[in-house]
Design a protein around this motif. Structure first.
Motif, PDB file in Angstrom:
ATOM      1  N   PHE A 293      30.716  32.769  18.342  1.00  0.00           N
ATOM      2  CA  PHE A 293      30.210  33.888  19.130  1.00  0.00           C
ATOM      3  C   PHE A 293      29.970  33.477  20.579  1.00  0.00           C
ATOM      4  O   PHE A 293      30.236  34.249  21.505  1.00  0.00           O
ATOM      5  CB  PHE A 293      28.924  34.441  18.504  1.00  0.00           C
ATOM      6  N   LEU A 294      29.469  32.267  20.779  1.00  0.00           N
ATOM      7  CA  LEU A 294      29.263  31.770  22.140  1.00  0.00           C
ATOM      8  C   LEU A 294      30.597  31.650  22.876  1.00  0.00           C
ATOM      9  O   LEU A 294      30.713  32.026  24.050  1.00  0.00           O
ATOM     10  CB  LEU A 294      28.559  30.414  22.095  1.00  0.00           C
ATOM     11  N   ILE A 295      31.604  31.147  22.178  1.00  0.00           N
ATOM     12  CA  ILE A 295      32.938  31.014  22.781  1.00  0.00           C
ATOM     13  C   ILE A 295      33.500  32.382  23.161  1.00  0.00           C
ATOM     14  O   ILE A 295      34.065  32.551  24.241  1.00  0.00           O
ATOM     15  CB  ILE A 295      33.887  30.291  21.811  1.00  0.00           C
ATOM     16  N   VAL A 296      33.347  33.361  22.275  1.00  0.00           N
ATOM     17  CA  VAL A 296      33.849  34.714  22.562  1.00  0.00           C
ATOM     18  C   VAL A 296      33.189  35.268  23.825  1.00  0.00           C
ATOM     19  O   VAL A 296      33.867  35.810  24.716  1.00  0.00           O
ATOM     20  CB  VAL A 296      33.584  35.653  21.365  1.00  0.00           C
TER      21      VAL A 296
ATOM     22  N   ASN B  98      34.006  36.727  29.409  1.00  0.00           N
ATOM     23  CA  ASN B  98      33.465  36.831  30.762  1.00  0.00           C
ATOM     24  C   ASN B  98      34.351  36.122  31.780  1.00  0.00           C
ATOM     25  O   ASN B  98      34.555  36.616  32.892  1.00  0.00           O
ATOM     26  CB  ASN B  98      32.045  36.262  30.808  1.00  0.00           C
ATOM     27  N   VAL B  99      34.891  34.959  31.393  1.00  0.00           N
ATOM     28  CA  VAL B  99      35.795  34.234  32.291  1.00  0.00           C
ATOM     29  C   VAL B  99      37.058  35.047  32.549  1.00  0.00           C
ATOM     30  O   VAL B  99      37.525  35.139  33.695  1.00  0.00           O
ATOM     31  CB  VAL B  99      36.145  32.851  31.703  1.00  0.00           C
ATOM     32  N   VAL B 100      37.612  35.642  31.500  1.00  0.00           N
ATOM     33  CA  VAL B 100      38.820  36.456  31.652  1.00  0.00           C
ATOM     34  C   VAL B 100      38.552  37.665  32.544  1.00  0.00           C
ATOM     35  O   VAL B 100      39.368  38.015  33.411  1.00  0.00           O
ATOM     36  CB  VAL B 100      39.336  36.913  30.271  1.00  0.00           C
TER      37      VAL B 100
ATOM     38  N   LEU C   7      36.300  37.948  34.911  1.00  0.00           N
ATOM     39  CA  LEU C   7      36.143  37.498  36.295  1.00  0.00           C
ATOM     40  C   LEU C   7      37.486  37.105  36.903  1.00  0.00           C
ATOM     41  O   LEU C   7      37.787  37.444  38.051  1.00  0.00           O
ATOM     42  CB  LEU C   7      35.174  36.311  36.340  1.00  0.00           C
ATOM     43  N   GLU C   8      38.307  36.380  36.119  1.00  0.00           N
ATOM     44  CA  GLU C   8      39.598  35.921  36.626  1.00  0.00           C
ATOM     45  C   GLU C   8      40.526  37.088  36.925  1.00  0.00           C
ATOM     46  O   GLU C   8      41.289  37.059  37.890  1.00  0.00           O
ATOM     47  CB  GLU C   8      40.240  34.975  35.601  1.00  0.00           C
ATOM     48  N   SER C   9      40.466  38.114  36.093  1.00  0.00           N
ATOM     49  CA  SER C   9      41.349  39.263  36.259  1.00  0.00           C
ATOM     50  C   SER C   9      40.712  40.372  37.092  1.00  0.00           C
ATOM     51  O   SER C   9      41.324  41.431  37.273  1.00  0.00           O
ATOM     52  CB  SER C   9      41.762  39.819  34.887  1.00  0.00           C
ATOM     53  N   ASP C  10      39.467  40.141  37.552  1.00  0.00           N
ATOM     54  CA  ASP C  10      38.734  41.128  38.347  1.00  0.00           C
ATOM     55  C   ASP C  10      38.647  42.460  37.600  1.00  0.00           C
ATOM     56  O   ASP C  10      38.993  43.522  38.125  1.00  0.00           O
ATOM     57  CB  ASP C  10      39.412  41.327  39.711  1.00  0.00           C
ATOM     58  N   LEU C  11      38.177  42.376  36.345  1.00  0.00           N
ATOM     59  CA  LEU C  11      38.083  43.558  35.498  1.00  0.00           C
ATOM     60  C   LEU C  11      36.627  43.901  35.222  1.00  0.00           C
ATOM     61  O   LEU C  11      35.767  43.020  35.136  1.00  0.00           O
ATOM     62  CB  LEU C  11      38.787  43.311  34.159  1.00  0.00           C
ATOM     63  N   THR C  12      36.363  45.175  35.071  1.00  0.00           N
ATOM     64  CA  THR C  12      35.062  45.635  34.601  1.00  0.00           C
ATOM     65  C   THR C  12      35.241  46.133  33.177  1.00  0.00           C
ATOM     66  O   THR C  12      35.904  47.151  32.948  1.00  0.00           O
ATOM     67  CB  THR C  12      34.513  46.774  35.491  1.00  0.00           C
ATOM     68  N   LEU C  13      34.694  45.402  32.234  1.00  0.00           N
ATOM     69  CA  LEU C  13      34.906  45.728  30.824  1.00  0.00           C
ATOM     70  C   LEU C  13      33.807  46.650  30.318  1.00  0.00           C
ATOM     71  O   LEU C  13      32.626  46.461  30.611  1.00  0.00           O
ATOM     72  CB  LEU C  13      34.930  44.445  29.987  1.00  0.00           C
ATOM     73  N   HIS C  14      34.220  47.643  29.550  1.00  0.00           N
ATOM     74  CA  HIS C  14      33.281  48.549  28.881  1.00  0.00           C
ATOM     75  C   HIS C  14      33.443  48.315  27.380  1.00  0.00           C
ATOM     76  O   HIS C  14      34.198  49.018  26.701  1.00  0.00           O
ATOM     77  CB  HIS C  14      33.569  49.997  29.260  1.00  0.00           C
ATOM     78  N   ILE C  15      32.735  47.324  26.894  1.00  0.00           N
ATOM     79  CA  ILE C  15      32.942  46.860  25.521  1.00  0.00           C
ATOM     80  C   ILE C  15      32.035  47.603  24.546  1.00  0.00           C
ATOM     81  O   ILE C  15      30.827  47.763  24.791  1.00  0.00           O
ATOM     82  CB  ILE C  15      32.684  45.344  25.429  1.00  0.00           C
ATOM     83  N   ASP C  16      32.634  48.051  23.461  1.00  0.00           N
ATOM     84  CA  ASP C  16      31.873  48.600  22.335  1.00  0.00           C
ATOM     85  C   ASP C  16      31.399  47.412  21.502  1.00  0.00           C
ATOM     86  O   ASP C  16      32.158  46.832  20.723  1.00  0.00           O
ATOM     87  CB  ASP C  16      32.778  49.517  21.510  1.00  0.00           C
ATOM     88  N   LEU C  17      30.140  47.037  21.683  1.00  0.00           N
ATOM     89  CA  LEU C  17      29.624  45.823  21.048  1.00  0.00           C
ATOM     90  C   LEU C  17      29.670  45.902  19.525  1.00  0.00           C
ATOM     91  O   LEU C  17      29.876  44.889  18.857  1.00  0.00           O
ATOM     92  CB  LEU C  17      28.193  45.560  21.519  1.00  0.00           C
ATOM     93  N   ALA C  18      29.474  47.091  18.989  1.00  0.00           N
ATOM     94  CA  ALA C  18      29.493  47.236  17.530  1.00  0.00           C
ATOM     95  C   ALA C  18      30.854  46.851  16.968  1.00  0.00           C
ATOM     96  O   ALA C  18      30.957  46.128  15.971  1.00  0.00           O
ATOM     97  CB  ALA C  18      29.128  48.658  17.132  1.00  0.00           C
ATOM     98  N   SER C  19      31.928  47.333  17.612  1.00  0.00           N
ATOM     99  CA  SER C  19      33.282  47.020  17.132  1.00  0.00           C
ATOM    100  C   SER C  19      33.637  45.561  17.386  1.00  0.00           C
ATOM    101  O   SER C  19      34.149  44.871  16.497  1.00  0.00           O
ATOM    102  CB  SER C  19      34.301  47.930  17.822  1.00  0.00           C
ATOM    103  N   ALA C  20      33.374  45.061  18.600  1.00  0.00           N
ATOM    104  CA  ALA C  20      33.751  43.696  18.953  1.00  0.00           C
ATOM    105  C   ALA C  20      32.960  42.668  18.146  1.00  0.00           C
ATOM    106  O   ALA C  20      33.534  41.744  17.558  1.00  0.00           O
ATOM    107  CB  ALA C  20      33.545  43.469  20.448  1.00  0.00           C
ATOM    108  N   ALA C  21      31.645  42.833  18.102  1.00  0.00           N
ATOM    109  CA  ALA C  21      30.819  41.886  17.348  1.00  0.00           C
ATOM    110  C   ALA C  21      31.087  42.001  15.851  1.00  0.00           C
ATOM    111  O   ALA C  21      31.108  41.002  15.129  1.00  0.00           O
ATOM    112  CB  ALA C  21      29.336  42.126  17.645  1.00  0.00           C
ATOM    113  N   GLY C  22      31.293  43.235  15.386  1.00  0.00           N
ATOM    114  CA  GLY C  22      31.586  43.432  13.967  1.00  0.00           C
ATOM    115  C   GLY C  22      32.876  42.760  13.554  1.00  0.00           C
ATOM    116  O   GLY C  22      32.971  42.171  12.476  1.00  0.00           O
TER     117      GLY C  22
END
Length: 256
Positions: free
Chosen positions: A116-119, A124-126, A128-143
């Motif tokens: 989970f720490l690696i994810v 976050n690195v990706v 920043l590198e791609s200059d993206l603003t992510l709108h993550i659904d934590l329930a789906s991603a963490a699940g």
């Protein structure tokens, strides 16, 4: 209650030992755990950027491959780490207080927290590198990541018992698992594969974990082929079968 407290104390002690032996003796410690997923994402990005203008989803190659490889990494590392539990802790099992269940619990908790720490770091690195603003659904991603670790736990528990009883199975399993990354949808979207091969790929539960993770990262992704009931059921059966084989083999593990 006293047994639960003893189990918690032993598990915590084993986690500290695992952290020390796995990361403490290497320069950089936990940084080595980040190297594998970062290296895979970078390598895939460099390769596919030369042969395609855009990834199969979105506009960022690093993000696309990260969303495929990270949930796969959660499963693969957990399965491998749990499968080697008894071999790595054979000497400790001679102590009455230490049980095979303690060793497995410590490895699951350590690997799950590490994954989970690696994810979190890689995403976050990706971004920043791609200059993206992510709108993550934590329930789906963490699940998706949690289910991938549980699936890895179930397979790993079964492997502990089967590796001990049938040494040749360990070799066969290793050969069969080698192409798993290619067959899990890390490099592509399963619904883009010609029929009937797309349906065959969906028998692989890791595919569904990856689709679920991507669904949580890409709001526009329709997640074609995702079957949550299949993922839940397969994961539950995997853990149940793994626990059953592990329980029936626990005494042999300690005495072997």
């Amino acid at each position: 209650m006293e047994l639960i407290r003893q189990h918690a104390r032993v598990t915590a002690a084993l986690m500290i030992r695992e952290m020390s032996t796995r990361y403490g003796g290497k320069p950089g410690g936990y940084l080595w755990a980040l190297f594998d997923p970062v290296a895979h994402v970078v390598m895939l990005t460099l390769i596919f950027q030369t042969i395609a203008r855009l990834p199969a989803l979105g506009t960022s190659f690093p993000l696309f491959f990260a969303t495929g490889y990270l949930p796969f990494h959660c499963y693969q590392t957990m399965q491998s780490f749990v499968s080697g539990t008894i071999k790595s802790n054979k000497a400790l099992l001679s102590y009455p207080m230490v049980t095979p269940a303690d060793a497995v619990s410590s490895r699951y908790l350590l690997q799950a927290s590490t994954s989970f720490l690696i994810v979190i770091i890689v995403m976050n690195v990706v971004a920043l590198e791609s200059d993206l603003t992510l709108h993550i659904d934590l329930a789906s991603a963490a699940g998706a990541c949690f289910l991938a670790t549980l699936l890895g736990l179930g397979v790993g528990l079964s492997n502990i018992a089967l590796f001990a009883r049938f040494p040749i199975y360990e070799q066969i399993f290793g050969v069969v698992m080698r192409p798993l990354m290619l067959l899990s949808g890390v490099l592509f979207l399963p619904h883009l594969i010609p029929h009937p091969f797309d349906d065959v790929l969906l028998f692989n539960p890791v595919v569904h974990a990856i689709i679920l993770f991507r669904k949580g990262v890409y709001p526009e992704y329709w997640a074609q082929g995702l079957d949550l009931n299949y993922l839940y059921t397969f994961t539950a059966i995997s853990v149940f079968v793994g626990l059953s084989l592990f329980t029936f083999s626990a005494r042999a593990m300690r005495e072997g």
